[in-house]
Design a protein around this motif. Structure first.
Motif, PDB file in Angstrom:
ATOM      1  N   TRP A 109       0.847  -1.181   0.000  1.00 58.91           N
ATOM      2  CA  TRP A 109       0.000   0.000   0.000  1.00 58.91           C
ATOM      3  C   TRP A 109       0.890   1.242   0.000  1.00 58.91           C
ATOM      4  CZ3 TRP A 109       0.352   3.772   3.708  1.00 58.91           C
ATOM      5  CH2 TRP A 109       0.988   3.433   4.900  1.00 58.91           C
ATOM      6  N   TYR A 136      -5.049  -9.424   4.172  1.00 59.82           N
ATOM      7  CA  TYR A 136      -6.483  -9.330   4.404  1.00 59.82           C
ATOM      8  C   TYR A 136      -7.176 -10.603   3.923  1.00 59.82           C
ATOM      9  CZ  TYR A 136      -7.328  -8.514  -0.586  1.00 59.82           C
ATOM     10  OH  TYR A 136      -7.406  -8.655  -1.959  1.00 59.82           O
ATOM     11  N   ILE A 164      -8.590  -0.450  -1.394  1.00 56.00           N
ATOM     12  CA  ILE A 164      -8.128  -0.348  -0.009  1.00 56.00           C
ATOM     13  C   ILE A 164      -7.195   0.853   0.166  1.00 56.00           C
ATOM     14  CG2 ILE A 164      -6.780  -1.489   1.788  1.00 56.00           C
ATOM     15  CD1 ILE A 164      -7.802  -4.139   0.812  1.00 56.00           C
ATOM     16  N   PHE A 205     -12.907  -1.303   7.919  1.00 50.02           N
ATOM     17  CA  PHE A 205     -13.003  -2.284   6.841  1.00 50.02           C
ATOM     18  C   PHE A 205     -13.891  -3.465   7.198  1.00 50.02           C
ATOM     19  CE2 PHE A 205      -8.669  -0.746   5.161  1.00 50.02           C
ATOM     20  CZ  PHE A 205      -9.318   0.270   4.465  1.00 50.02           C
ATOM     21  N   ILE A 212      -8.504  -6.901   7.987  1.00 49.36           N
ATOM     22  CA  ILE A 212      -7.153  -6.529   7.590  1.00 49.36           C
ATOM     23  C   ILE A 212      -6.211  -6.835   8.741  1.00 49.36           C
ATOM     24  CG2 ILE A 212      -7.375  -4.130   8.382  1.00 49.36           C
ATOM     25  CD1 ILE A 212      -5.751  -3.340   5.876  1.00 49.36           C
TER      26      ILE A 212
END
Length: 336
Positions: A109, A136, A164, A205, A212
């Motif tokens: 990420w 995740y 995400i 989430f 996650i």
């Protein structure tokens, strides 16, 4: 050929997710357009789940590895669906979606935009960039299907990673604004910040149907404006410490630097003259200050000398004792 195709459509069929694409997170079963036929069997393999959708609504979710005979097995949701489908022929088709239940590991990420917050120590705006990785998995297939999948017949891991990443910015910004870490403390407290952000992400989430984990910050950086401010603070701090180390007042050092820069001005003779004049003026001021300090020191010396002479006269005239004389003398010498 059309007649043979019609017969084939009525033969038994095996419904399973064979050799799924490595990038596939969820995929609708189509089998080249075949309908769900009488005596069909459903196979849900290891690490897979299956969602049954009828008329746009999730009717059932299978999350365990199994083999189901859709004709004879007593499955409440399937019995209900068959009431609407005469001989498995209906204008309302059942949508079957397979999804991965296994954890998706080591997903990268990175912030797609700068995270902005106020530095609690130096009180200037910070523009932070960050990157890292996480894992995740789908935790609530129904919520995932409703909030993420919608009308799509496929969701890829890479496409979902972008979703995400876009949603990570707000929780990170909120946490940094609340935790009170200055820019200089971020790298030293990276693990603690990661744990705090992971808690916020887990709450946000979970509503989207997945969990996650293993969220980590691997590196941080700042935008150009923040970097410029940080460098300025570092320069000023270093200069102040250097001035203190040699016993100089930092304000005087700054004044000397300003006069030096003016003297080096290359904008012409007038500028050079102004710089030289300013330098001379500063030199005169410093000289005057030094003279005043010397004069003050001389005055103090003369005053102490006069008092010592008077003290000696009082002792010789036996107006004070030897003990009193010695104590007062020591006091005056200490001032000297």
């Amino acid at each position: 050929m059309a007649f043979i195709d019609g017969i084939k459509r009525q033969l038994r069929s095996v419904i399973e997710w064979q050799n799924p694409d490595p990038d596939a997170l969820l995929e609708q079963w189509t089998e080249n357009g075949d309908e769900i036929k009488n005596a069909s069997k459903l196979i849900v393999g290891p690490g897979q789940g299956c969602i049954f959708v009828y008329q746009g609504q999730v009717k059932a979710i299978i999350e365990e590895q199994c083999l189901v005979n859709l004709e004879t097995d007593n499955i409440p949701f399937w019995t209900t669906i068959k009431k609407f489908m005469q001989f498995f022929e209906s204008e309302h088709k059942v949508g079957i979606y397979f999804f991965r239940k296994t954890k998706i590991l080591d997903q990268k990420w990175g912030t797609t935009s700068v995270i902005k917050y106020q530095d609690p120590k130096y009180h200037f705006p910070i523009g932070l960039k960050a990157y890292g990785n996480y894992s995740y998995q789908i935790a609530d297939a129904n919520a995932f299907f409703v909030t993420i999948v919608g009308s799509h017949n496929r969701v890829g891991i890479e496409a979902f990673r972008k979703i995400i990443s876009a949603r990570i910015i707000e929780p990170i910004s909120d946490y940094l604004a609340e935790c009170g870490y200055s820019y200089a403390d971020i790298d030293a407290n990276r693990d603690e910040i990661s744990r705090g952000i992971a808690i916020k992400l887990a709450i946000a989430f979970r509503k989207l149907g997945f969990s996650i984990s293993d969220f980590r910050i691997e590196g941080t950086d700042f935008d150009e404006d923040t970097t410029r401010r940080i460098n300025r603070i570092a320069d000023l701090t270093a200069e102040a410490q250097a001035a203190q180390a040699v016993g100089l007042d930092y304000a005087k050092v700054q004044q000397l630097d300003a006069m030096r820069d003016a003297a080096r001005n290359e904008s012409g003779a007038a500028g050079a003259g102004m710089g030289l004049g300013a330098g001379v003026a500063l030199g005169q001021n410093m000289a005057q200050g030094l003279t005043a300090q010397v004069q003050t020191a001389n005055t103090g010396l003369e005053d102490i000398t006069a008092k010592l002479t008077q003290l000696k006269q009082l002792y010789e005239a036996e107006l004070i004792s030897e003990t009193e004389y010695a104590a007062k003398k020591q006091e005056l010498l200490a001032k000297f």
